[in-house]
Design an enzyme around this catalytic site. Structure first.
Site, mmCIF file in Angstrom:
data_model
loop_
_atom_site.group_PDB
_atom_site.id
_atom_site.type_symbol
_atom_site.label_atom_id
_atom_site.label_comp_id
_atom_site.label_asym_id
_atom_site.label_seq_id
_atom_site.Cartn_x
_atom_site.Cartn_y
_atom_site.Cartn_z
ATOM 1 N N HIS A 15 -6.629 -5.588 -7.020
ATOM 2 C CA HIS A 15 -6.963 -5.724 -5.793
ATOM 3 C C HIS A 15 -7.959 -6.963 -5.465
ATOM 4 C CE1 HIS A 15 -5.191 -2.004 -5.079
ATOM 5 N NE2 HIS A 15 -4.701 -2.268 -4.028
ATOM 6 N N ARG A 36 -3.900 -2.605 4.929
ATOM 7 C CA ARG A 36 -4.701 -1.715 3.978
ATOM 8 C C ARG A 36 -5.616 -1.408 4.803
ATOM 9 N NH1 ARG A 36 -2.434 -6.025 0.152
ATOM 10 N NH2 ARG A 36 -1.281 -5.084 -1.337
ATOM 11 N N ARG A 89 -0.940 1.164 7.212
ATOM 12 C CA ARG A 89 -1.064 2.044 6.206
ATOM 13 C C ARG A 89 -2.117 3.162 6.263
ATOM 14 N NH1 ARG A 89 -0.934 0.151 0.063
ATOM 15 N NH2 ARG A 89 -3.216 -0.054 0.240
ATOM 16 N N GLU A 137 6.254 4.025 -4.236
ATOM 17 C CA GLU A 137 5.287 3.278 -5.135
ATOM 18 C C GLU A 137 4.977 4.399 -6.525
ATOM 19 O OE1 GLU A 137 1.802 1.835 -3.497
ATOM 20 O OE2 GLU A 137 1.331 3.959 -2.524
ATOM 21 N N ASN A 160 3.752 -2.985 -6.749
ATOM 22 C CA ASN A 160 2.508 -3.106 -7.778
ATOM 23 C C ASN A 160 2.295 -1.634 -8.300
ATOM 24 O OD1 ASN A 160 1.966 -5.606 -6.368
ATOM 25 N ND2 ASN A 160 0.369 -4.783 -4.985
ATOM 26 N N ASP A 161 2.321 -0.718 -7.655
ATOM 27 C CA ASP A 161 1.978 0.565 -8.196
ATOM 28 C C ASP A 161 3.442 0.977 -8.832
ATOM 29 O OD1 ASP A 161 -0.563 1.274 -7.902
ATOM 30 O OD2 ASP A 161 -0.337 1.369 -5.704
ATOM 31 N N ARG A 192 -2.312 -1.662 -13.817
ATOM 32 C CA ARG A 192 -2.095 -2.911 -13.300
ATOM 33 C C ARG A 192 -3.452 -4.062 -13.224
ATOM 34 N NH1 ARG A 192 -1.803 -1.108 -6.794
ATOM 35 N NH2 ARG A 192 -2.393 -3.216 -6.074
ATOM 36 N N CYS A 200 6.651 -4.703 0.185
ATOM 37 C CA CYS A 200 5.256 -5.143 0.442
ATOM 38 C C CYS A 200 4.544 -5.228 -0.720
ATOM 39 C CB CYS A 200 4.740 -4.260 1.551
ATOM 40 S SG CYS A 200 4.289 -2.372 0.695
HETATM 41 C C1 PEP Z 1 1.698 -1.526 -3.912
HETATM 42 O O1 PEP Z 1 1.391 -0.659 -4.651
HETATM 43 O O2 PEP Z 1 2.527 -2.387 -4.261
HETATM 44 C C2 PEP Z 1 1.114 -1.848 -2.672
HETATM 45 C C3 PEP Z 1 1.419 -2.883 -1.830
HETATM 46 O O3 PEP Z 1 0.012 -1.472 -2.243
HETATM 47 P P1 PEP Z 1 -1.307 -1.456 -2.998
HETATM 48 O O4 PEP Z 1 -1.233 -3.034 -3.710
HETATM 49 O O5 PEP Z 1 -2.474 -1.571 -1.977
HETATM 50 O O6 PEP Z 1 -1.635 -0.546 -3.956
HETATM 51 MG MG MG Z 2 0.063 0.716 -3.996
#
Ligand code: PEP
Ligand code: MG
Length: 592
Positions: A197, A305, A343, A442, A465-466, A476, A513
């Site tokens: 993040h 977020r 979200r 995710e 990402n997740d 990650r 996203c």
């Molecule tokens: C993701 O997981 O791709 C996402 C957009 O949410 P975050 O990066 O906040 O976990």
């Molecule tokens: Mg995520």
């Protein structure tokens, strides 16, 4: 003066930064062990005693402040904390550890308090768990007075007037969000990955950053001159004047290119070369980014977020319903009639929520995170849902649920939303009838059952990402496995194709996203799978819009088909890189 040196890491936020290093050691890791010489022991115990007195004074002063503003009941908590720092049964074992194990005070505090906290937590009565939390808080103040955090702030003031490059072991999301953006021009860390993040925030804020640099903290010292090349992942310590000049030129060139793309990004609907309409929205964390959403030409917000409302606050209190509603209203109203996807809280995992969960989890990324944590704290969740509904009138709000793993969670959210709606209506506040509810895809179980989820929601949003993290079992934010975090792994691509197919059959909009949406090579794949909505950090929007204008959906379909016939992430990446070079030769913008 130190000799020039270059260090290599993972590039996470492009651009060039030139400044002086300020070292920043994150709280969890601020106590490296140091073995003392016999003659150092007595002065170390003295240093520890001075720190405990200063910590006790600080806590007493907090207690007075709290008493004035909130009353004696709350101040009592702090008086109890201060008592620890006068209690020999608490201080004695720490001093004995310094003397017997010949270790520095920070280490002795960490070890002794960790033992004590574990003992309290193993007791059946819940009150003891609170006691453990108290000890953790006291240890934090103590360590601050032994050095650590306080020092690094002081040093930042010492460099008044100079641009700062933060040099850290790791930046947590709440550290990253508090970076003084007027002073910090870049950051570099030993730990972290492309989709951690802090890296995402660096891109959002336009701060060049490189993470995962081995031995960073031993090589770069306080006050060193540093150049950060966030595009190629190189950090220069004490570079020559020629190197600095070279990077200043590059920075100016990049800024010119960015300005021209930005102007073109404001030109209304984005269409591919063959006329297909595509939507490009922004991912944001803070209200201060609303200006960027507008400035970079986003078609609304595809991911707010909301947990950063909490993470960017001092202390552990949650924003009240009114505070939240005011924040949501601000973004919804300013961007109306553009859609704003908010979200619900995605706390837990690496987004610190220790106070909320009440204990440290052994494996937080697989623990109480996202919607699971919301279900476990129903009052917190219902407050957020009421705030969302109360802020929706006159705008275009959509609500998105994170970490969904199956249909039952969406049904449960719908039930809670219904109750929240009744509460808000009862207070005479208008709530639009048709606020769309979406699920983030995710978690692999959600991707596999996307055909079951799609009919239950109004839209889907791929959190790649997740999805990559959980599909490939690769943290990650862990630099040691960063090379295994592969968006182009066939397992990830197959899951994505499955989700795209489910959305198409159920006729539900599907957006992407995650950070994959910010990479032209991957955008072409999504386009080929039928995805028409993308969301990313505001500053990447002009590049991706420009890229989309230069490709056709037929080309993208051909690329996607061919990519799906390949067997490894390397093969897919090499193939996409080649395709991108061909597209660039035909005039497409491919620089992310
Ligand atoms: C993701 O997981 O791709 C996402 C957009 O949410 P975050 O990066 O906040 O976990
Ligand atoms: Mg995520």
């Amino acid at each position: 003066m130190k000799r020039p040196l270059s260090l290599t890491g993972i590039p996470v936020s492009p651009g060039v930064a030139v400044g002086r290093a300020v070292l920043w050691v994150s709280r969890e890791d601020s106590s490296p062990k140091r073995t003392l010489e016999p003659e150092e022991i007595e002065p170390e115990i003295e240093r520890f005693r001075r720190a405990s007195e200063a910590a006790a004074e600080e806590i007493e002063s907090t207690a007075r402040h709290v008493k004035e503003h909130l009353g004696s009941e709350y101040a009592g908590i702090f008086h109890a904390h201060a008592l620890f720092l006068k209690d020999r049964t608490f201080l004695g074992p720490i001093e004995r550890r310094i003397a017997h194990e010949k270790v520095n005070a920070e280490w002795a505090v960490s070890e002794t308090t960790a033992d004590l906290m574990a003992r309290f937590r193993s007791l059946p009565d819940e009150n003891f768990a609170h006691r453990a939390d108290d000890i953790g808080d006291v240890a934090g103040v103590l360590k601050k007075h032994l050095g650590g955090e306080e020092n690094s702030r002081l040093r930042m003031e010492d460099l008044e007037g100079e641009a700062i490059v933060l040099v850290a072991d790791e930046l947590t999301p709440s550290d990253a969000v508090r970076i003084p953006r007027d002073r910090v021009v870049g950051f570099v860390t030993e730990r972290g990955g492309r989709t951690s993040h802090a890296a995402i925030l660096a891109r959002s804020f336009g701060i060049p950053a490189v993470v995962g640099i081995p031995h960073l903290l031993t090589e770069v010292g306080e006050g060193d001159r540093v150049v950060v090349d966030g595009r190629d992942g190189i950090v220069w310590r004490e570079p020559s004047e020629e190197v600095i000049e070279f990077f200043r030129d590059r920075r100016n060139q990049e800024a010119r290119h960015e300005r021209s793309l930005k102007e073109r990004s404001l030109g209304g609907i984005t269409r591919t070369r063959d006329g297909a309409e595509v939507t490009v929205r922004a991912n944001i964390e803070l209200l201060s980014e609303i200006d960027d959403v507008i400035e970079y030409g986003a078609d609304g917000v595809g991911l707010f977020r909301s947990e950063f409302l909490y993470l960017s606050k001092e202390g552990t209190e949650f924003p009240s319903e009114e505070e939240q509603a005011a924040a949501y209203r601000q973004v919804i109203q300013r961007l109306a009639p553009r859609p704003v996807v908010i979200r619900t809280y995605d706390l837990g995992g690496k987004k610190g929520a220790r106070h909320l969960i009440g204990s440290d989890e052994l494996n937080p990324v697989l623990g109480l995170r996202g919607v699971r944590l919301c279900f476990a704290r129903p009052e917190m969740f219902s407050t957020q849902l009421r705030a969302l509904l109360a802020s929706a009138a006159g705008g275009n709000l959509r609500i998105l649920v994170p970490m969904v793993s199956g249909v039952e969670e969406i049904r449960r959210v719908r039930t809670l939303l219904k109750a929240a709606r009744e509460d808000v209506l009862e207070r005479g506040i208008a709530v639009p009838d048709d606020i769309p509810l979406g699920a983030m895809i995710e978690v692999p179980s959600a991707a596999v059952t996307a055909d079951l989820l799609a009919p239950e929601v109004d839209f889907l949003s791929l959190g790649t990402n997740d999805l990559i993290q959980y599909t490939l079992a690769v943290d990650r934010a862990n630099e040691t496995v960063a090379d295994l975090f592969r968006p182009t792994h066939p397992a990830v691509l197959r899951l994505i194709a499955r989700v795209a197919e489910a959305a198409r059959i159920a006729k539900k909009p599907l957006a992407v996203c995650g950070e994959m949406a910010a990479d032209p090579a991957l955008v072409v794949l999504f386009l080929g799978l039928g995805v028409r909505e993308f969301s990313m950090g505001p500053r990447t929007i002009p590049v991706i819009k420009e890229f989309l204008r230069g490709v056709s959906t037929q080309e993208a379909e051909r690329v996607a088909r061919a990519a799906f016939s390949l067997s490894t992430a390397d093969e897919v990446s090499a193939f996409l890189a080649q395709e991108l070079r061909d597209l660039a030769r035909n005039g497409a913008e491919v620089r992310a």
